[in-house]
Design an enzyme around this catalytic site. Structure first.
Site, PDB file in Angstrom:
ATOM      1  N   ASP A  32       1.668   5.185   1.443  1.00 46.31           N
ATOM      2  CA  ASP A  32       1.440   6.251   2.421  1.00 46.31           C
ATOM      3  C   ASP A  32       2.012   7.529   1.845  1.00 46.31           C
ATOM      4  OD1 ASP A  32       0.386   4.657   4.625  1.00 46.31           O
ATOM      5  OD2 ASP A  32       2.374   3.739   4.631  1.00 46.31           O
ATOM      6  N   ASP A  81      10.058   4.317  12.696  1.00 50.93           N
ATOM      7  CA  ASP A  81      10.838   3.313  13.424  1.00 50.93           C
ATOM      8  C   ASP A  81      12.248   3.056  12.859  1.00 50.93           C
ATOM      9  OD1 ASP A  81       9.589   2.147  11.236  1.00 50.93           O
ATOM     10  OD2 ASP A  81       8.515   0.608  12.370  1.00 50.93           O
ATOM     11  N   ASP A 134       0.857  -1.187   0.000  1.00 51.06           N
ATOM     12  CA  ASP A 134       0.000   0.000   0.000  1.00 51.06           C
ATOM     13  C   ASP A 134       0.895   1.241   0.000  1.00 51.06           C
ATOM     14  OD1 ASP A 134       1.009  -0.008   2.646  1.00 51.06           O
ATOM     15  OD2 ASP A 134      -0.737  -1.162   3.301  1.00 51.06           O
TER      16      ASP A 134
HETATM   17  P1  ATP Z   1       4.352  -3.063   5.369  1.00 51.78           P
HETATM   18  O1  ATP Z   1       3.324  -2.152   4.787  1.00 51.78           O
HETATM   19  O2  ATP Z   1       5.174  -3.802   4.405  1.00 51.78           O
HETATM   20  O3  ATP Z   1       3.788  -3.921   6.430  1.00 51.78           O
HETATM   21  P2  ATP Z   1       5.359  -0.626   6.462  1.00 51.78           P
HETATM   22  O4  ATP Z   1       6.710  -0.244   6.972  1.00 51.78           O
HETATM   23  O5  ATP Z   1       4.823   0.130   5.312  1.00 51.78           O
HETATM   24  O6  ATP Z   1       5.432  -2.168   6.146  1.00 51.78           O
HETATM   25  P3  ATP Z   1       3.050   0.274   7.850  1.00 51.78           P
HETATM   26  O7  ATP Z   1       2.402  -0.300   9.044  1.00 51.78           O
HETATM   27  O8  ATP Z   1       2.316   0.373   6.568  1.00 51.78           O
HETATM   28  O9  ATP Z   1       4.373  -0.589   7.652  1.00 51.78           O
HETATM   29  O10 ATP Z   1       3.610   1.691   8.293  1.00 51.78           O
HETATM   30  C1  ATP Z   1       3.977   2.718   7.384  1.00 51.78           C
HETATM   31  C2  ATP Z   1       5.119   3.521   7.950  1.00 51.78           C
HETATM   32  O11 ATP Z   1       4.747   4.117   9.207  1.00 51.78           O
HETATM   33  C3  ATP Z   1       6.374   2.735   8.281  1.00 51.78           C
HETATM   34  O12 ATP Z   1       7.185   2.540   7.153  1.00 51.78           O
HETATM   35  C4  ATP Z   1       7.031   3.589   9.325  1.00 51.78           C
HETATM   36  O13 ATP Z   1       7.680   4.694   8.758  1.00 51.78           O
HETATM   37  C5  ATP Z   1       5.835   4.102  10.111  1.00 51.78           C
HETATM   38  N1  ATP Z   1       5.513   3.220  11.241  1.00 51.78           N
HETATM   39  C6  ATP Z   1       4.647   2.189  11.239  1.00 51.78           C
HETATM   40  N2  ATP Z   1       4.577   1.602  12.448  1.00 51.78           N
HETATM   41  C7  ATP Z   1       5.410   2.290  13.244  1.00 51.78           C
HETATM   42  C8  ATP Z   1       5.773   2.198  14.616  1.00 51.78           C
HETATM   43  N3  ATP Z   1       5.258   1.250  15.391  1.00 51.78           N
HETATM   44  N4  ATP Z   1       6.667   3.090  15.101  1.00 51.78           N
HETATM   45  C9  ATP Z   1       7.175   4.061  14.300  1.00 51.78           C
HETATM   46  N5  ATP Z   1       6.881   4.181  13.026  1.00 51.78           N
HETATM   47  C10 ATP Z   1       6.011   3.339  12.471  1.00 51.78           C
HETATM   48 MG    MG Z   2       2.802  -0.045   4.451  1.00 50.05          MG
END
Ligand code: ATP
Ligand code: MG
Length: 441
Positions: free
Chosen positions: A70, A144, A68
């Site tokens: 962001d 993170d 997805d």
């Molecule tokens: P995926 O979508 O592959 O699961 P992602 O890194 O995109 O991995 P998301 O949950 O979609 O995970 O989160 C989007 C973004 O938000 C992350 O890349 C990170 O920058 C931030 N983020 C998400 N969760 C956290 C957290 N627990 N603490 C700090 N930043 C976070």
């Molecule tokens: Mg994501």
């Protein structure tokens, strides 16, 4: 060196923010989904900044298709919403905008800061509230991992990198932004994310980022169960569940999320069963076939149910009652930790309760079982049990053939409902209609 260390401990950028021009990286705006591109363009035309951030940038740089998108912007949610025909404000505490374009939803969030003065924390350091708008630099610092804090501006095709994420990505390193212990305390789910992202992306967890995990693993217990469940589901459906579960155990995290998993994995049949279930799930995810979370959780907990069931029968409980009670006790133990939903546990129960019925191959019972609403899931579960050596391969082969056969062949396949063993079974069935002890269980 010391300066860099101090900056890192304070969570400040390791280097000055780098604006990496298009000539120095391979990401092009055409690589983005048309919806993500559209959202950025519309925001920019309205006078705001807009860049794709987080997982999508990271995945594209690694040649992985993003799940997805962001988008991060300096526009406030209420300024974003009117720019799009189908947009929803979501979240009570911190509002985001979900922009829907065709089948895709793009999440648009306003730059946020983790302002030390206004953040509420619990006694373990867990952040309870962070809802302050901020600058892009502050927004980067509250993310993170360094590889998750890259901003791609489609208008200039620049990557803005505050924490050396590009270099880490090139070295295949997953590194926490700031002081790892503090960041895990703020949000213990980051420990699970570290394991999942490292497995999914083939990254090595940098030693300082990895070191505190074992010690801080018990903090997972203070996280609301629904969040742990969401993260576990992401982990199990990542296509790398086997690697993730192995790593969770190595880091001592499995106790917090699946307290019974270690016990199960220590029984030879249990380990084989779970390993097969995870491998099969990974294979399905990678070939883009559907995976049922209920099936997966039923598999993860089966040997626990089996053990409880056996114990109760050994104490003289009747098979049906014993199985019901075994299912209850296992689900109760997991319920609080994992926040399994009622819908999910209902399906898990159906799959489990169907298993003894596969042992009955005489009379009308097989015909009735074939018509059960979750027959296919129940059969797949039986196949897994056979593959792990818990029930005979012959039983599984019979059911495979029985499903595919036409009505006449099915009738011919039914086992005789007579003989001394059958008589014994019938007597038992009269007391306990529907369920019978499987021979191997
Ligand atoms: P995926 O979508 O592959 O699961 P992602 O890194 O995109 O991995 P998301 O949950 O979609 O995970 O989160 C989007 C973004 O938000 C992350 O890349 C990170 O920058 C931030 N983020 C998400 N969760 C956290 C957290 N627990 N603490 C700090 N930043 C976070
Ligand atoms: Mg994501």
């Amino acid at each position: 060196m010391i300066k860099r260390f101090i900056r890192r401990v304070l969570g400040l950028p390791a280097h000055a923010p780098q604006r990496v021009p298009r000539a120095r990286h391979a990401l092009r705006r055409e690589a983005l989904s048309s919806s993500a591109l559209k959202v950025c363009d519309v925001l920019r035309d309205a006078g705001y900044s807009a860049s794709v951030v987080g997982g999508a940038v990271r995945d594209l740089l690694l040649d992985i298709a993003p799940k997805d998108y962001d988008v991060a912007t300096d526009a406030r949610p209420e300024q974003v919403k009117p720019l799009f025909r189908r947009a929803l404000l979501i979240g009570r505490r911190f509002r985001l905008v979900h922009v829907m374009l065709g089948p895709e939803t793009v999440e648009v969030s306003t730059f946020r800061a983790a302002d030390a003065g206004t953040t509420d924390k619990d006694e373990h350091g867990r952040v309870l509230r962070d809802n302050v708008f901020g600058s892009q630099e502050e927004d980067a610092r509250r993310r993170d991992f360094t590889v998750n804090a890259l901003y791609f501006d489609p208008a200039t095709e620049e990557i803005i990198d505050y924490h050396g994420g590009l270099a880490d990505l090139r070295r295949h390193v997953l590194r926490m932004i700031g002081d790892p212990e503090t960041r895990y305390r703020e949000d213990p789910v980051r420990m699970l994310r570290a394991v999942r992202l490292a497995a999914k992306l083939g990254l090595t967890i940098e030693s300082g980022t990895r070191a505190p995990i074992r010690r801080l693993a018990p903090l997972i217990e203070h996280v609301p169960p629904a969040r742990v469940f969401d993260e576990m589901l992401k982990l199990l459906l990542s296509g790398h569940a086997s690697a993730c579960v192995r790593q969770l155990r190595e880091e001592g995290l499995s106790k917090g999320v699946l307290p019974l998993l270690d016990v199960i994995l220590e029984q030879p049949l249990g380990e084989r069963f779970v390993t097969l279930a995870l491998a099969q799930t990974d294979e399905r995810v990678r070939t883009e076939r559907s995976v049922s979370p209920a099936f997966l959780f039923a598999a993860l907990l089966w040997h626990e149910v089996l053990a409880a069931w056996k114990t109760r029968q050994a104490k003289g409980e009747r098979p049906v009652t014993a199985l019901e009670a075994a299912m209850d006790s296992v689900l109760d133990a997991q319920f609080e930790k994992l926040a399994l939903t009622r819908k999910l546990t209902a399906t898990m129960r159906e799959v489990w309760a169907m298993q003894p019925r596969f042992e009955q191959r005489g009379g009308q019972r097989p015909m009735r079982l074939l018509e059960a609403p979750r027959f296919r899931m129940g059969y797949d579960f039986l196949a897994l049990r056979a593959a792990s050596g818990e029930v005979s391969a012959e039983l599984e082969a019979w059911w495979r053939a029985f499903q595919q056969a036409d009505a006449d062949s099915r009738r011919a396949m039914l086992l005789p409902d007579t003989g001394p063993r059958k008589k014994r079974r019938r007597r038992r069935r009269r007391k306990d209609p529907g369920v019978e002890v499987p021979e191997q269980a």
